[in-house]
Design an enzyme around this catalytic site. Structure first.
Site, short mmCIF file in Angstrom:
data_model
loop_
_atom_site.label_atom_id
_atom_site.label_comp_id
_atom_site.label_asym_id
_atom_site.label_seq_id
_atom_site.Cartn_x
_atom_site.Cartn_y
_atom_site.Cartn_z
N LYS A 228 25.31 26.95 25.40
CA LYS A 228 24.32 27.97 25.74
C LYS A 228 24.63 28.61 27.08
O LYS A 228 24.55 29.82 27.24
CB LYS A 228 22.90 27.37 25.75
CG LYS A 228 21.87 28.43 26.12
CD LYS A 228 20.51 28.25 25.54
CE LYS A 228 19.63 29.45 25.92
NZ LYS A 228 18.23 29.26 25.64
N HIS A 249 17.14 32.19 13.17
CA HIS A 249 15.83 32.51 13.75
C HIS A 249 15.13 33.69 13.10
O HIS A 249 13.92 33.78 13.17
CB HIS A 249 15.96 32.73 15.26
CG HIS A 249 16.10 31.45 16.04
ND1 HIS A 249 17.17 30.60 15.88
CD2 HIS A 249 15.30 30.86 16.96
CE1 HIS A 249 17.03 29.56 16.68
NE2 HIS A 249 15.91 29.69 17.35
#
Ligand code: NAD
Ligand code: ZN
Length: 366
Positions: A228, A249
């Protein structure tokens, strides 16, 4: 014993420490960053009951004074009312600009505390001490803070980086299994995006991680944070790189919205199902081998995560899901953004999915 990762955002640089016993050692770890030997701790009642005493003890041992603010646990805390309450209590505690705020808890506490820190006195430094797997591998890294409003989740907030992240993997021992698994879905996501070797590693070690293996947990949190941090460093503000983090998502958020963001479906569970749907869509478009979808489903199921909307135990309506997808922040000129894949570890961003293709996928998946 302690893993260290540097997040380099040019103007701002900070470290993520990953390991056991970090809360017990927090005093000496945060001391070098303090301009003032007084900190304000923000936590929720559940995490406070478990870890506040240990944190306070360690701060006191390092000669750091503290006050704590305890908010109610749960997603409902991430709203304007609690933001106002938090800001008021920080000001009532006579917080000064050179003092540090410590956010001790999951993503809810990290998000609302980071946001409050970014606006109180026009910005006070803060440190993240994430205590859920989701917060350790996702929400505490990257500098997004915020709250939910009546119009949707995370629509009000700021980009505000912490000065340090302390991910104490021992804190995961008290986390309910369902919450742990929800965070694990985001771990799997990093393998799917661009690290097939990590996905293979998870196939071997994921079950140990879920069962409590400390070494596996440390390695998975380190690898996830590094993944990340790399994306975020490349692209601090939302763009295509960062959009890869949304794998699963677009579908996941739609399922969550239908379930009303309740315990019926945790975010990570929705992401697990959403990732499978993204791989199914990719396979349907001839981009990704169907074997990779099967491999993903096998792994998620092996650790105990849901892999299809049917697992939620309610009927979903395709039109309503599409409607939710169109409400997404990432919709540009009415076109939906999907993260698709050319196989495990080969994700890419696409705005080319036709409505008919999406409908065909939903007709199969629901
Ligand atoms: P959470 O903070 O609500 O924590 C989940 C539950 O676990 C809570 O009831 C909490 O009290 C409890 N808990 C926390 N740590 C515990 C521990 N060690 N032992 C036992 N119980 C513990 O939820 P979360 O899943 O950590 O985070 C979800 C939030 O994160 C959402 O609001 C989401 O929008 C946000 N988020 C933000 C980002 C970002 O980039 N800022 C990214 C992903 C998610
Ligand atoms: Zn997520």
């Amino acid at each position: 014993e302690i893993g260290r990762l540097a997040v380099d955002l040019g103007s701002r640089r900070y470290e993520i420490l990953v390991g056991g016993g970090l809360i017990a050692r927090a005093g000496s770890l945060v001391l070098p960053l303090l301009k003032n030997r007084r900190v304000l701790i923000v936590t929720d009642a559940t995490v406070g009951r478990l870890y506040l005493e240990e944190l306070v003890h360690s701060l006191e041992a390092a000669g750091i004074r503290q006050d704590s603010i305890v908010l109610p646990p749960g997603e409902a805390t991430k709203d304007f009312r609690h933001l106002e309450e938090l800001c008021s209590r920080l000001l009532e505690a006579r917080i000064e600009r050179n003092q540090m705020i410590l956010a001790l808890g999951g993503g809810v506490i990290g998000d609302i505390t980071g946001f409050a820190a970014s606006i109180v006195l026009r910005g006070v430094d803060f440190i993240q001490i994430p205590t859920t797997l989701l917060a350790q591998v996702d929400s505490s890294v990257g500098g997004k803070t915020g709250i939910n409003t009546a119009q949707g989740k995370n629509l009000v907030g700021s980009f505000y980086q912490p000065r340090l992240v302390l991910a104490d993997i021992d804190a995961l021992d008290s986390l309910p299994r369902r919450e742990l698994l929800a965070g694990y879905a985001e771990v799997v996501k990093y393998g799917l995006i661009n690290d097939p070797a990590f996905f293979s590693w998870l196939e071997t070690h994921g079950a140990d991680l879920v069962e409590g293996d400390t070494a596996a947990r440390r390695q998975a949190v380190m690898t996830s944070c590094a993944a990340k941090a790399a994306v975020v460093a490349a692209d601090e503000r939302e763009a295509d790189q960062r959009a890869l983090l949304n794998l699963g998502h677009t579908f996941g958020h739609a399922l969550e919205a239908e379930c009303g963001y309740t315990d019926e479906l945790l975010h990570g569970e929705a992401v697990a199902i959403g990732m499978v749907m993204a791989f199914e869509l990719s396979a349907m478009l001839g981009l990704s081998p169907p074997e990779d979808t099967a491999r993903l489903v096998r792994h998620l199921a092996a650790v105990g995560l849901p892999t299809s909307p049917a697992a939620i135990g309610r009927d979903f309506d395709a039109d309503r899901l599409i409607h939710h997808m169109q409400q997404d922040k990432k919709v540009k000129d009415g076109r939906l953004t999907f993260v698709l894949a050319r196989g495990i570890g080969r994700a890419f961003v696409s705005r080319e999915v036709e409505p008919a293709q999406l409908e065909a996928l939903l007709a199969r998946s629901l």
